[in-house]
Scaffold this active site. Structure first.
Site, PDB file in Angstrom:
ATOM      1  N   TYR A 198      -8.754  -1.252  -4.180  1.00  0.00           N
ATOM      2  CA  TYR A 198      -8.768  -1.423  -2.718  1.00  0.00           C
ATOM      3  C   TYR A 198      -7.824  -0.405  -2.089  1.00  0.00           C
ATOM      4  CZ  TYR A 198      -7.796  -3.903   1.730  1.00  0.00           C
ATOM      5  OH  TYR A 198      -7.622  -4.250   3.051  1.00  0.00           O
ATOM      6  N   LEU A 199      -8.362   0.416  -1.196  1.00  0.00           N
ATOM      7  CA  LEU A 199      -7.571   1.496  -0.587  1.00  0.00           C
ATOM      8  C   LEU A 199      -6.257   1.002   0.003  1.00  0.00           C
ATOM      9  CD1 LEU A 199      -7.464   4.533   0.277  1.00  0.00           C
ATOM     10  CD2 LEU A 199      -8.318   3.742   2.485  1.00  0.00           C
ATOM     11  N   SER A 258       1.994   3.853  11.204  1.00  0.00           N
ATOM     12  CA  SER A 258       1.875   2.793  12.210  1.00  0.00           C
ATOM     13  C   SER A 258       2.832   1.670  11.854  1.00  0.00           C
ATOM     14  CB  SER A 258       0.436   2.295  12.286  1.00  0.00           C
ATOM     15  OG  SER A 258      -0.379   3.296  12.864  1.00  0.00           O
ATOM     16  N   GLY A 259       2.559   0.964  10.737  1.00  0.00           N
ATOM     17  CA  GLY A 259       3.458  -0.127  10.355  1.00  0.00           C
ATOM     18  C   GLY A 259       4.306   0.180   9.133  1.00  0.00           C
ATOM     19  N   GLY A 260       4.041   1.291   8.455  1.00  0.00           N
ATOM     20  CA  GLY A 260       4.865   1.688   7.311  1.00  0.00           C
ATOM     21  C   GLY A 260       4.702   0.825   6.073  1.00  0.00           C
ATOM     22  N   CYS A 312       0.033 -10.619   6.471  1.00  0.00           N
ATOM     23  CA  CYS A 312       1.421 -10.179   6.700  1.00  0.00           C
ATOM     24  C   CYS A 312       1.579  -9.714   8.153  1.00  0.00           C
ATOM     25  CB  CYS A 312       1.756  -9.033   5.757  1.00  0.00           C
ATOM     26  SG  CYS A 312       3.400  -8.382   6.035  1.00  0.00           S
ATOM     27  N   TYR A 325      -4.412  -1.238  -0.954  1.00  0.00           N
ATOM     28  CA  TYR A 325      -3.400  -1.480  -1.992  1.00  0.00           C
ATOM     29  C   TYR A 325      -3.203  -0.165  -2.738  1.00  0.00           C
ATOM     30  CZ  TYR A 325      -4.067  -6.518  -1.153  1.00  0.00           C
ATOM     31  OH  TYR A 325      -4.133  -7.767  -0.590  1.00  0.00           O
ATOM     32  N   SER A 371       2.679   7.232   4.365  1.00  0.00           N
ATOM     33  CA  SER A 371       2.734   7.421   5.808  1.00  0.00           C
ATOM     34  C   SER A 371       4.032   8.085   6.268  1.00  0.00           C
ATOM     35  CB  SER A 371       2.570   6.073   6.524  1.00  0.00           C
ATOM     36  OG  SER A 371       3.480   5.125   6.013  1.00  0.00           O
ATOM     37  N   GLY A 400      -2.965   0.323  12.680  1.00  0.00           N
ATOM     38  CA  GLY A 400      -3.330   1.727  12.434  1.00  0.00           C
ATOM     39  C   GLY A 400      -3.787   1.951  11.011  1.00  0.00           C
TER      40      GLY A 400
HETATM   41  P1  FDA Z   1       1.282   2.703   7.228  1.00  0.00           P
HETATM   42  O1  FDA Z   1       1.845   3.089   8.543  1.00  0.00           O
HETATM   43  O2  FDA Z   1       2.158   2.877   6.036  1.00  0.00           O
HETATM   44  O3  FDA Z   1      -0.096   3.469   7.019  1.00  0.00           O
HETATM   45  C1  FDA Z   1      -0.922   3.313   5.887  1.00  0.00           C
HETATM   46  C2  FDA Z   1      -1.858   4.515   5.759  1.00  0.00           C
HETATM   47  O4  FDA Z   1      -2.628   4.666   6.945  1.00  0.00           O
HETATM   48  C3  FDA Z   1      -1.132   5.846   5.579  1.00  0.00           C
HETATM   49  O5  FDA Z   1      -1.950   6.700   4.839  1.00  0.00           O
HETATM   50  C4  FDA Z   1      -1.002   6.348   6.988  1.00  0.00           C
HETATM   51  O6  FDA Z   1      -0.823   7.753   7.088  1.00  0.00           O
HETATM   52  C5  FDA Z   1      -2.310   5.906   7.589  1.00  0.00           C
HETATM   53  N1  FDA Z   1      -2.169   5.642   9.022  1.00  0.00           N
HETATM   54  C6  FDA Z   1      -1.326   4.758   9.607  1.00  0.00           C
HETATM   55  N2  FDA Z   1      -1.494   4.770  10.927  1.00  0.00           N
HETATM   56  C7  FDA Z   1      -2.444   5.688  11.190  1.00  0.00           C
HETATM   57  C8  FDA Z   1      -3.043   6.145  12.389  1.00  0.00           C
HETATM   58  N3  FDA Z   1      -2.678   5.658  13.586  1.00  0.00           N
HETATM   59  N4  FDA Z   1      -3.989   7.113  12.305  1.00  0.00           N
HETATM   60  C9  FDA Z   1      -4.364   7.611  11.103  1.00  0.00           C
HETATM   61  N5  FDA Z   1      -3.831   7.195   9.932  1.00  0.00           N
HETATM   62  C10 FDA Z   1      -2.878   6.243   9.978  1.00  0.00           C
HETATM   63  N6  FDA Z   1      -3.853  -5.788   3.196  1.00  0.00           N
HETATM   64  C11 FDA Z   1      -4.856  -6.693   3.418  1.00  0.00           C
HETATM   65  O7  FDA Z   1      -6.031  -6.315   3.506  1.00  0.00           O
HETATM   66  N7  FDA Z   1      -4.575  -8.022   3.588  1.00  0.00           N
HETATM   67  C12 FDA Z   1      -3.306  -8.506   3.539  1.00  0.00           C
HETATM   68  O8  FDA Z   1      -3.094  -9.702   3.698  1.00  0.00           O
HETATM   69  C13 FDA Z   1      -2.241  -7.571   3.298  1.00  0.00           C
HETATM   70  N8  FDA Z   1      -0.938  -7.988   3.225  1.00  0.00           N
HETATM   71  C14 FDA Z   1       0.067  -7.079   2.988  1.00  0.00           C
HETATM   72  C15 FDA Z   1       1.391  -7.525   2.903  1.00  0.00           C
HETATM   73  C16 FDA Z   1       2.423  -6.602   2.666  1.00  0.00           C
HETATM   74  C17 FDA Z   1       3.846  -7.111   2.585  1.00  0.00           C
HETATM   75  C18 FDA Z   1       2.122  -5.230   2.483  1.00  0.00           C
HETATM   76  C19 FDA Z   1       3.223  -4.251   2.203  1.00  0.00           C
HETATM   77  C20 FDA Z   1       0.808  -4.790   2.561  1.00  0.00           C
HETATM   78  C21 FDA Z   1      -0.228  -5.702   2.807  1.00  0.00           C
HETATM   79  N9  FDA Z   1      -1.562  -5.279   2.895  1.00  0.00           N
HETATM   80  C22 FDA Z   1      -2.558  -6.204   3.131  1.00  0.00           C
HETATM   81  C23 FDA Z   1      -1.894  -3.855   2.759  1.00  0.00           C
HETATM   82  C24 FDA Z   1      -1.981  -3.190   4.130  1.00  0.00           C
HETATM   83  O9  FDA Z   1      -3.231  -3.515   4.717  1.00  0.00           O
HETATM   84  C25 FDA Z   1      -1.895  -1.656   4.000  1.00  0.00           C
HETATM   85  O10 FDA Z   1      -0.678  -1.308   3.419  1.00  0.00           O
HETATM   86  C26 FDA Z   1      -2.068  -0.958   5.350  1.00  0.00           C
HETATM   87  O11 FDA Z   1      -2.519   0.347   5.157  1.00  0.00           O
HETATM   88  C27 FDA Z   1      -0.780  -0.941   6.131  1.00  0.00           C
HETATM   89  O12 FDA Z   1      -0.970  -0.426   7.419  1.00  0.00           O
HETATM   90  P2  FDA Z   1       0.322   0.096   8.205  1.00  0.00           P
HETATM   91  O13 FDA Z   1      -0.127   0.714   9.477  1.00  0.00           O
HETATM   92  O14 FDA Z   1       1.334  -1.000   8.267  1.00  0.00           O
HETATM   93  O15 FDA Z   1       0.864   1.168   7.168  1.00  0.00           O
END
Ligand code: FDA
Length: 490
Positions: A428-429, A88-90, A155, A431, A97, A161
């Site tokens: 924390y998952l 979703s957001g990488g 962030c 992280y 992901s 997602g």
């Molecule tokens: P990404 O797309 O990488 O997905 C993360 C995981 O979820 C992967 O296993 C992926 O396969 C799965 N996934 C994604 N989309 C899916 C979907 N549609 N269906 C099923 N599975 C899916 N956390 C927090 O609680 N508070 C905070 O303030 C922050 N701040 C923060 C800042 C920065 C710079 C980073 C890099 C990370 C954070 N985080 C955070 C952690 C963040 O919550 C965590 O990395 C999330 O999983 C990111 O979600 P994304 O969709 O962006 O990631």
């Protein structure tokens, strides 16, 4: 480059038969030789450690624009034996992901096009698609109402997602709990390619996807979330103290009071190395967000933390949406529109790890301590003072730099062992940390996965594995740290 997609024609036929006849497949499927493959792949790789030429690349990227295209992806990938990684957001700290350590091939399902946010002010709810970022959600809510917000992370480029399916906390969590605590309904595609909502997926699966990580259970298409009330005025400050200015004593004091502060108030601390002239110093940055005016914030600080010495001119009053910009680190009055910039967060090389602290050494408290450990899979509630995110970030490429930084963060983590939660040492998952363990390729075992699963989920891990056994017994949705299925006969 597409040799592993041996039955290429049949795969394309499968897609064509499952999507609308007017679909332009070249805007849905991106093979490595497509002109847009690389830009799409790299667009949301947040951690440059996984953007190198050695990182295994997907055989194909699918970028669905509606739920039926997501459904087609699951059906066709499964029938052709192709594992899926959903992005979703990488922002996954280990890049799970969009990369796979498994030899062979996988398909990247990139949900970036699914990003609509529909806000219903009257009922205080919103439907938000998986690929929408937190910044987009906050901004679109604020466009409709200045008195509604959502309790999720700081962030803006993190997407809902991954974030909501893994928990999600931020400045409003002490008052309203996690993002996942505020999910009312969800739409997803399961391993059999069915589009499900809360009612049709059943209680167990709906429980599992709110904190248990979406990646183990299916593809989340969208969430219905409960919006929360925010006041017209929010107050913030950032106060920095070096070691010479008593940072150690202040952090020590902070541990004892932060979790007990009023639930309208979050006081977090970032301990960072910074350059001051030609010196590199350690600095503690105390960052606060308060649902109310500066008078109230200063009163709380004066009563509970006078040693920090917060003064009237440290404090700024603003709308909730501007406080979301401030919390993201944009403290110079940048406009709220920056929240929808998907490239806002600079990319770097990084490694994260987490710990929970149960005795003063971590801010939690408030609503977070009232919700039961088994309400949703995220278990880190009562008894936790705070969470620590250890984060090493660097800009120089190459093995030497990564060896140095990975070595530092791992030794820091070892050093902290006596001071943090034990049996299990909780994590924390969201992280994500592969140092905690990983599934054996092609042979994921519940027992082995307990080593890290119980750190993320405590006693909820067993229920998660049982739900997984019910909804995806063949473990189609899997990755290095997905929940293995626990089948009745195991
Ligand atoms: P990404 O797309 O990488 O997905 C993360 C995981 O979820 C992967 O296993 C992926 O396969 C799965 N996934 C994604 N989309 C899916 C979907 N549609 N269906 C099923 N599975 C899916 N956390 C927090 O609680 N508070 C905070 O303030 C922050 N701040 C923060 C800042 C920065 C710079 C980073 C890099 C990370 C954070 N985080 C955070 C952690 C963040 O919550 C965590 O990395 C999330 O999983 C990111 O979600 P994304 O969709 O962006 O990631």
């Amino acid at each position: 480059s597409v040799s592993s997609l041996s039955d290429h024609e049949s795969f394309l036929r499968c897609f064509s038969s499952h999507v609308s006849p007017t679909t332009n497949l070249s805007q849905l499927l991106y093979l490595p030789n497509s002109p847009d493959y690389s830009s799409l792949l790299f667009s949301s790789i947040q951690n440059l450690r996984f953007a190198s030429s050695e990182t295994p690349k997907p055989l194909l990227i699918v970028a669905p624009a509606d739920e039926f295209q997501v459904q087609a992806s699951v059906i066709c990938c499964r029938s052709h034996g192709l594992p899926i990684r959903a992005r979703s957001g990488g922002h996954d700290y280990e890049g799970l992901s969009y990369r796979s350590e498994k030899a062979g091939s996988f398909v990247l399902l990139d949900l970036e096009k699914l990003r609509s946010v529909t806000v219903d002010v009257e009922h205080g709810v919103a439907w938000v698609e998986a690929g929408a970022t937190l910044g987009e959600l906050y901004y679109k809510v604020s466009e409709k109402s200045g008195r509604l917000g959502f309790p999720a992370g700081v962030c803006p480029t993190v997407a809902v997602g991954g974030h909501l399916s893994g928990g999600g906390f931020g400045p409003l969590s002490r008052k309203y709990g996690l993002a996942a605590d505020n999910i009312l309904d969800a739409k997803m595609v399961d391993a059999d390619g069915r589009i499900l909502d809360k009612e049709s997926m059943g209680e167990n699966l709906f429980w599992a996807i709110r904190g248990g990580g979406g990646a183990s259970f299916g593809i989340i298409i969208s969430w219905k979330v409960k919006l929360v009330h925010v006041p017209a005025t929010v107050s913030v400050f950032t106060v920095r103290r070096t070691m010479e200015q008593g940072a150690i004593e202040l952090v020590h004091r902070w541990q004892n009071i932060a979790h007990k502060l009023h639930e309208d108030l979050l006081l977090r601390v970032d301990i960072v190395h910074v350059n001051r002239g030609d010196r590199r110093v350690v600095e503690a940055a105390f960052k606060s967000s308060f649902l109310g005016h500066c008078d109230g914030l200063l009163r709380h600080m004066g009563e509970h933390f006078p040693a920090l010495g917060v003064e009237r001119n440290d404090c700024r009053e603003m709308s909730w949406i501007d406080s979301a910009v401030y919390a993201a680190g944009y403290t110079n009055g940048e406009p709220a529109e920056i929240l929808v910039n998907r490239e806002l967060q600079p990319k770097d090389f990084n490694k994260g790890k987490s710990d929970y602290v149960t005795e003063p050494i971590p801010p939690w408290g408030g609503r977070m301590s009232e919700i039961s450990e088994s309400d949703i899979p995220f278990p880190h509630r009562k008894g936790n003072l705070f969470i620590i995110l250890y984060l090493s970030t660097w800009r120089d490429e190459g093995v030497a730099a990564s060896t140095k930084h990975l070595g530092w963060i791992r030794s820091m983590f070892r050093f902290m062992t006596p001071y943090v939660s034990k049996r299990p040492r909780a994590a924390y998952l969201n992280y994500r940390d592969l140092d905690l363990g990983r599934n054996e390729e092609g042979n994921a075992s519940y027992r082995k996965a307990m080593a890290w699963g119980e750190r993320y989920f405590k006693n909820n891990f067993r229920r998660l594995a049982m739900v997984k056994g019910e909804v995806d017994p063949h473990n189609f949705f899997s990755n290095e740290q997905s929940v293995p299925p626990l089948l009745a006969e195991t």
